[in-house]
Design a protein around this motif. Structure first.
Motif: not given
Length: 778
Positions: A352-357
């Motif tokens: 999740l952090l990777r995608s929204i980041g």
């Protein structure tokens, strides 16, 4: 029943239905629950949780070369020094009252404000007040639109645009639009609009049924070609306004957010316990880097959320209860608390952090804060994730998404490089962020540097990449290269760039790095850079970390009391200090006295062109006679015309001073009966003065008597500058006599612009022949 009366009753019913519709949308003040409470949104009665926003009249909007949040935060420091009644405040209910600037009752009003300052909330308040019958009752109907909800509307008519959001008005809309003077259109978030809007365009529409692009409809309302007589209220970020002609708006105002009173009120509303509210507010006030951004309501929510968790007396993990010292730590704790509350598996959290980041970074680099479904698909954001709503806000139809706040987006854009490390992507982002002249990448870079600190990064260590250390190394290398480049370009670059690097170093908390970069520097110059108290705090951190720095020059930095308070503890190791042309007031004198008393190495102090004269001037000069004072050079040029009464205080300060060798008192007003006190003090046996500048002091020829006494008594005096005075006259001969005496040690005597007679000039020429080592310039 007559037809007209039926129409009036019907219109009244429609109006009431419209008010009920708007009331349902504005009656609640919605904010998220503190972390640990399942992240529910909680609604409060609007009138109990709304905190007044300070609104100022604004002449125009300029494009800033720095990040708009930073610029506004620094300007807020200036506002805090002024009482509310000294500011050109505009009350919310008077936006459409007589405007002194435009000399008319405005119909078109623009409200500017940075992200998160409360523009949308203010619009909600205006609609709420109208619905409740409190204000703006001159308007029969108010239409509230958000530009982000108009983005998917293409060619349409004004009637269609209204009915798209207010279908209940269909039966009476034609009748309603026939009385435009009683209509108010509110358009929120011009910066979020994807429509082309040229406010200088001549392609306008004139009829509510005419089909035109949505942006053209809005422009036509503002240009008064459509529904002439109606009123329009619009909001936007300053960055968008810099690119349009704002003169079309008859009143332009700016929301500057919260001053101290409003900030404290927000904390009191947030915490259920008054003691906890006071504890949290006191902690933030003591930390300049956190307090500076508290003018933003959304920022206040984030910091209150973090502190409510940190102050809990539970046996939670130590990192969770960490009290933030930097903005990076604040947002790291904020994100860590959300992730911990959802107990996600590490791989799921990382995904999740990777995608929204990456989506966040794309937005930062491209000035985008609104995202659509296709953006989430493009960056593989799991729209079904329960955690998503903790970071993104979803709007109504048409569906769009935005981060809780722009700064949250900027934090994610930096964090992703530690979650999903790629040397190529990191280097490109560093290069791009620094290249933007509008400052959009500034906070992103600060976060990148802040996350290079191992202790800060440890707050989120469970969710980071296997190689976060390598990302940290890359960022630190970039800072080193940037500093080296800045040094090479120092003569042509704005010194604000150097101060920005200091902010990066401050966020890293890496004292070894600071010492390495500044080890060969003895002198630090930040001339003509506006120094806020936050800037001063960062500079103080640098000075404390790098003990090798001996000279600090802050010329033309408009320092304030708060800023000097931040700097004071870091000035104790300096040998040379220049605070010239900073508009320092008399109240600074006791601060400067403290610097002198606590600094065992200060030899040069430059305080020229300030406002340090007055009753408290004695606090400063008394410090000059303290045993710890070893100052050799004091420059006190042009301090609001220090009067001759100050000569008594100066005399007291320097009478027993055995270290002063140079005193520059040029451009003051020392002529008068007390001038003799100063000359007497400088003639004392203990005094070792070698250079004295008294130019531009309006000294009359009678002053030559006291000057002659000084020359005869003080054999160490070698340079005496008396230019630009009024020394011509009968007593000029006393000066000539003293200069010819054997006790005179003077070698240079500038006497320019004293209106000397030919006879006096001839006497000077004769004296120069008799004393070959005496240079007199006239």
């Amino acid at each position: 029943m007559p037809r007209l009366m039926k129409a009036v009753i019907k219109n009244h019913d429609v109006k009431n239905n419209h008010k009920e519709h708007l009331y349902s949308k504005t009656k609640k003040f919605v904010e998220c629950q503190p972390l640990g409470c399942n992240q529910r949104e909680e609604s409060f009665p609007f009138n109990t949780h709304y905190v007044n926003l300070i609104i100022l009249s604004a002449d125009h909007f300029r494009e800033h070369s720095e990040n708009e949040l930073i610029v506004t935060g620094e300007r807020q420091v200036e506002y805090l020094k002024k009482k509310k009644n000294e500011l050109q405040c505009i009350f919310t209910n008077k936006l459409f009252r007589w405007c002194h600037r435009s000399r008319l009752v405005p119909q078109m009003v623009m409200v500017s404000g940075v992200p998160g300052v409360g523009k949308t909330t203010l619009m909600q308040r205006i609609v709420y007040d109208w619905v409740k019958g409190d204000f703006y009752q001159r308007f029969s109907f108010v239409f509230f639109f958000k530009f982000r909800e108009l983005n998917r509307l293409d060619n349409l008519s004004l009637e269609t645009m209204i009915l798209h959001q207010y279908p209940h008005l269909a039966p009476q809309l034609v009748s309603i639009l026939q009385d435009p003077e009683k209509l108010l259109f509110i358009f929120d978030g011009l910066d979020e609009s994807l429509h082309t809007m040229d406010f200088s365009s001549n392609h306008l529409c004139s009829h509510p049924k005419q089909l035109k692009p949505c942006g053209q409809i809005v422009v036509s309302l503002v240009r008064k070609s459509l529904l002439k007589g109606c009123s329009v209220l619009m909001t936007s970020r300053p960055t968008r306004l810099a690119s349009i002609n704002c003169n079309i708006f008859e009143r332009k105002v700016e929301i500057i957010g919260f001053l101290t009173e409003e900030r404290q009120m927000y904390f009191e509303n947030f915490f259920s316990s008054p003691e906890l509210a006071e504890k949290a507010f006191s902690y933030v006030k003591q930390n300049e880097t956190l307090y500076t951004f508290c003018y933003l309501p959304s920022y206040c929510w984030i910091i209150c959320t973090v502190l409510s968790r940190s102050f809990q007396t539970t046996s939670s993990d130590q990192p969770m209860s960490l009290l933030p010292k930097t903005v990076t730590q604040l947002f790291a704790i904020f994100i860590a608390n959300i992730l911990a509350n959802h107990s996600l598996h590490k791989s799921d959290a990382q995904q999740l952090l990777r995608s929204i980041g990456w989506m966040a970074e794309h937005g930062v680099m491209n000035h985008r804060v609104i995202f659509e479904d296709r953006d989430l698909d493009s960056f593989h954001v799991d729209i079904k994730s329960k955690l998503l709503s903790s970071f993104l806000m979803e709007s109504d139809e048409p569906v769009s998404y935005s981060f809780l706040h722009l700064t949250v987006q900027e934090f994610f854009s930096a964090l992703v490089h530690y979650v999903d490390y790629s040397p190529e992507k990191l280097q490109k982002s560093l290069k791009d962020a620094k290249s933007y002249s509008d400052g959009r990448g500034e906070i992103f870079l600060r976060f990148l540097c802040g996350l290079s600190d191992g202790s800060t990064r440890s707050i989120l260590t469970s969710y980071l990449d296997r190689l976060p250390v390598q990302a940290s190394i890359d960022v630190i290398s970039w800072v080193k290269d940037l500093f080296s480049e800045e040094q090479r370009l120092m003569e042509i670059q704005d010194r604000r760039h150097l101060l920005n690097i200091f902010f990066y170093l401050f966020e890293t908390r890496n004292k070894i790095l600071m010492q390495e970069l500044l080890k060969s520097h003895r002198r630090l110059e930040l001339c003509c850079v506006h120094m806020s108290s936050l800037d001063c705090m960062v500079l103080a951190f640098i000075l404390k970390s790098c003990k090798n720095l001996e000279e600090l020059i802050l010329y033309g930095c408009t320092l304030d009391t708060e800023g000097l308070d931040r700097l004071l503890p870091a000035l104790h190791n300096l040998h040379n200090l220049s605070l010239a042309e900073n508009n320092l007031p008399e109240s600074f004198c006791n601060k400067l006295a403290s610097v002198i008393r606590n600094n065992q190495s200060l030899k040069t102090l430059v305080l020229s062109h300030n406002r340090l004269s007055g009753h408290q001037f004695s606090d400063f000069v008394v410090a000059l006679s303290s045993p710890s004072c070893i100052i050799e050079e004091l420059r006190f040029v042009g301090n609001s015309g220090v009067p001759d009464t100050s000569c008594i205080q100066l005399a007291c300060g320097i009478r027993n001073n055995q270290t002063l060798k140079t005193i520059d008192l040029k451009n003051n007003r020392l002529s008068g009966p007390h001038f003799g006190d100063l000359m007497e003090a400088l003639s004392s046996a203990e005094n070792r003065i070698e250079e004295l500048c008294l130019a531009d002091n309006d000294l009359p020829h009678t002053s030559c008597i006291q000057l002659a006494h000084l020359i005869k008594k003080n054999s160490s005096l070698q340079i005496l500058d008396l230019s630009n005075n009024r020394l011509t006259g009968p007593h000029f001969s006393d000066l000539m006599e003293a200069l010819s005496s054997p006790e005179c040690g003077i070698k240079e005597l500038p006497l320019y612009n004293n209106g000397l007679s030919e006879e006096e000039k001839e006497n000077i020429r004769k004296l120069k022949i008799d004393k070959a080592n005496l240079n007199i310039y006239y």
